[in-house]
Design a protein around this motif. Structure first.
Motif, mmCIF file in Angstrom:
data_model
loop_
_atom_site.group_PDB
_atom_site.id
_atom_site.type_symbol
_atom_site.label_atom_id
_atom_site.label_comp_id
_atom_site.label_asym_id
_atom_site.label_seq_id
_atom_site.Cartn_x
_atom_site.Cartn_y
_atom_site.Cartn_z
ATOM 1 N N VAL A 53 -13.402 76.137 13.769
ATOM 2 C CA VAL A 53 -12.083 76.723 13.019
ATOM 3 C C VAL A 53 -12.534 78.099 12.628
ATOM 4 C CG1 VAL A 53 -10.587 76.560 10.703
ATOM 5 C CG2 VAL A 53 -10.967 74.791 12.158
ATOM 6 N N GLY A 54 -13.591 78.360 12.228
ATOM 7 C CA GLY A 54 -14.074 79.870 11.715
ATOM 8 C C GLY A 54 -13.670 79.797 10.298
ATOM 9 N N PRO A 55 -13.839 81.158 9.834
ATOM 10 C CA PRO A 55 -13.519 81.498 8.433
ATOM 11 C C PRO A 55 -12.153 81.291 8.159
ATOM 12 C CG PRO A 55 -14.817 83.272 9.472
ATOM 13 C CD PRO A 55 -14.505 82.341 10.510
ATOM 14 N N VAL A 56 -11.946 80.811 6.880
ATOM 15 C CA VAL A 56 -10.467 80.477 6.411
ATOM 16 C C VAL A 56 -10.429 81.179 5.018
ATOM 17 C CG1 VAL A 56 -9.943 78.608 7.878
ATOM 18 C CG2 VAL A 56 -11.162 78.102 5.735
ATOM 19 N N ASP A 57 -9.155 81.169 4.375
ATOM 20 C CA ASP A 57 -9.255 81.621 3.190
ATOM 21 C C ASP A 57 -8.974 80.588 2.181
ATOM 22 O OD1 ASP A 57 -8.460 84.625 3.500
ATOM 23 O OD2 ASP A 57 -7.142 83.437 4.789
ATOM 24 N N ALA A 58 -8.682 79.214 2.598
ATOM 25 C CA ALA A 58 -8.794 77.959 1.774
ATOM 26 C C ALA A 58 -8.817 76.795 2.456
ATOM 27 C CB ALA A 58 -7.361 78.127 0.976
ATOM 28 N N VAL A 59 -9.507 75.937 1.727
ATOM 29 C CA VAL A 59 -9.684 74.455 2.196
ATOM 30 C C VAL A 59 -8.900 73.562 1.102
ATOM 31 C CG1 VAL A 59 -11.109 72.896 3.010
ATOM 32 C CG2 VAL A 59 -11.793 75.187 3.291
ATOM 33 N N ALA A 60 -8.125 72.992 1.598
ATOM 34 C CA ALA A 60 -7.486 71.867 0.538
ATOM 35 C C ALA A 60 -7.641 70.413 1.400
ATOM 36 C CB ALA A 60 -5.626 72.084 0.556
ATOM 37 N N ILE A 61 -7.955 69.635 0.400
ATOM 38 C CA ILE A 61 -8.293 68.422 0.855
ATOM 39 C C ILE A 61 -7.318 67.254 0.230
ATOM 40 C CG2 ILE A 61 -10.157 66.581 1.347
ATOM 41 C CD1 ILE A 61 -12.266 68.707 0.437
ATOM 42 N N ALA A 62 -6.678 66.535 1.046
ATOM 43 C CA ALA A 62 -5.865 65.232 0.622
ATOM 44 C C ALA A 62 -6.334 64.048 1.385
ATOM 45 C CB ALA A 62 -4.407 65.779 0.934
ATOM 46 N N ALA A 63 -7.627 63.676 1.162
ATOM 47 C CA ALA A 63 -8.032 62.543 2.076
ATOM 48 C C ALA A 63 -9.077 61.999 0.868
ATOM 49 C CB ALA A 63 -8.738 62.931 3.083
ATOM 50 N N GLY A 64 -9.540 60.709 1.525
ATOM 51 C CA GLY A 64 -10.521 60.030 0.857
ATOM 52 C C GLY A 64 -10.169 58.470 0.553
ATOM 53 N N ASN A 65 -11.157 57.645 1.088
ATOM 54 C CA ASN A 65 -11.021 56.128 0.919
ATOM 55 C C ASN A 65 -12.005 55.638 -0.284
ATOM 56 O OD1 ASN A 65 -9.160 56.171 3.277
ATOM 57 N ND2 ASN A 65 -10.813 56.609 4.441
ATOM 58 N N LEU A 66 -11.358 54.681 -0.722
ATOM 59 C CA LEU A 66 -12.302 53.840 -1.678
ATOM 60 C C LEU A 66 -11.722 52.337 -1.788
ATOM 61 C CD1 LEU A 66 -10.191 53.857 -4.350
ATOM 62 C CD2 LEU A 66 -11.502 56.042 -4.906
ATOM 63 N N HIS A 67 -12.542 51.509 -2.337
ATOM 64 C CA HIS A 67 -12.270 50.253 -2.450
ATOM 65 C C HIS A 67 -11.749 49.664 -3.874
ATOM 66 C CE1 HIS A 67 -12.493 45.673 -1.567
ATOM 67 N NE2 HIS A 67 -13.042 45.685 -2.748
ATOM 68 N N PHE A 68 -10.612 49.008 -3.817
ATOM 69 C CA PHE A 68 -10.112 48.524 -5.065
ATOM 70 C C PHE A 68 -10.504 46.826 -5.112
ATOM 71 C CE2 PHE A 68 -7.488 52.175 -4.789
ATOM 72 C CZ PHE A 68 -7.313 52.635 -6.033
#
Ligand SMILES: NC(=O)c1ccc[n+]([C@@H]2O[C@H](COP(=O)([O-])OP(=O)(O)OC[C@H]3O[C@@H](n4cnc5c(N)ncnc54)[C@H](OP(=O)(O)O)[C@@H]3O)[C@@H](O)[C@H]2O)c1
Length: 199
Positions: A53-68
């Motif tokens: 992707v190369g240099p960016v101005d922002a990284v936003a994360i909307a991911a992530g798994n876990l166990h219930f």
């Protein structure tokens, strides 16, 4: 801005893409969807993503798994899912991204209400979400070149009530579009080390 959005195809990610896409170039990434594929649990995969992707101005994360699951039956392996995926997956993005973000760039991570408002079966979520918030507060004072980091901590989403509703009795849900505004504040504002609670 050029914004790398990881988890762009998810319930929260789609709303973030809509909000930020009005004003910026959004590069979407996901496990199996989006412009770019990445496995957050694998630092080499995250480094390869930034190399592509190369240099960016922002990284936003909307991911992530876990166990219930019930505390009485929880295993170390089940806790490891949340630790390796939702927690270290996002930490991996900061470890790799701090070297490639443009000056003044930002990281926006995702935790959740369970860090301080627990539910039955949520011990892993409470653990991981609190860890993410602590990590971000500390990383904020060390990041170089004016880089910023914030965490978005939403309550249960209205769009997710069909699946999660029975576990969140008495919680008022929020629409994904409101959660996306917290990402906007993080990416387009100037604050750092903050936890934006969307309740
Ligand atoms: N939904 C809620 O009510 C709620 C409330 C509070 C906090 N949260 C938190 O918000 C985050 C996102 O939730 P969501 O409901 O929007 O999730 P979702 O709809 O399941 O979407 C998850 C997104 O993350 C990507 N992804 C999953 N694992 C990945 C990995 N190892 N590497 C790279 N990308 C990966 C998926 O990509 P692919 O589809 O391409 O695999 C998908 O785009 C989670 O951390 C969740 O705990 C959610």
């Amino acid at each position: 801005m050029d914004i790398l959005l990881i988890g762009a195809n998810g319930t929260i990610g789609k709303a973030v893409a809509t909000e930020l896409g009005q004003r910026h170039r959004v590069i979407s990434a996901g496990g199996n969807s989006g412009d770019e594929h990445v496995d957050l649990t694998d630092l080499a995969s995250v480094e390869a993503l930034f190399a592509r992707v190369g240099p960016v101005d922002a990284v936003a994360i909307a991911a992530g798994n876990l166990h219930f699951g019930p505390l009485a039956e929880f295993t170390p392996e089940q806790y490891a899912i949340g630790l390796n995926d939702k927690l270290m997956g996002q930490v991996n993005v900061v470890l790799a991204g701090q070297k490639v973000l443009r000056d003044g760039g930002s990281f926006t991570l995702i935790s959740g209400v369970l860090s301080d408002d627990p539910i039955t079966y949520g011990s892993s979520a409470s653990m991981v979400n609190a860890a993410l918030e602590g990590f971000a507060r500390s990383a904020a004072i060390e990041l170089p070149r004016g880089l910023r980091i914030n965490v978005v901590s939403p309550t249960v989403l209205t769009e997710s009530l069909e699946g999660y509703g029975p576990y969140f009795r008495g919680f008022e849900s929020v629409p994904a579009a409101r959660v996306a505004l917290a990402y906007s504040k993080s990416v387009e504002g100037a604050q750092t080390g903050q936890v934006y609670r969307v309740l």
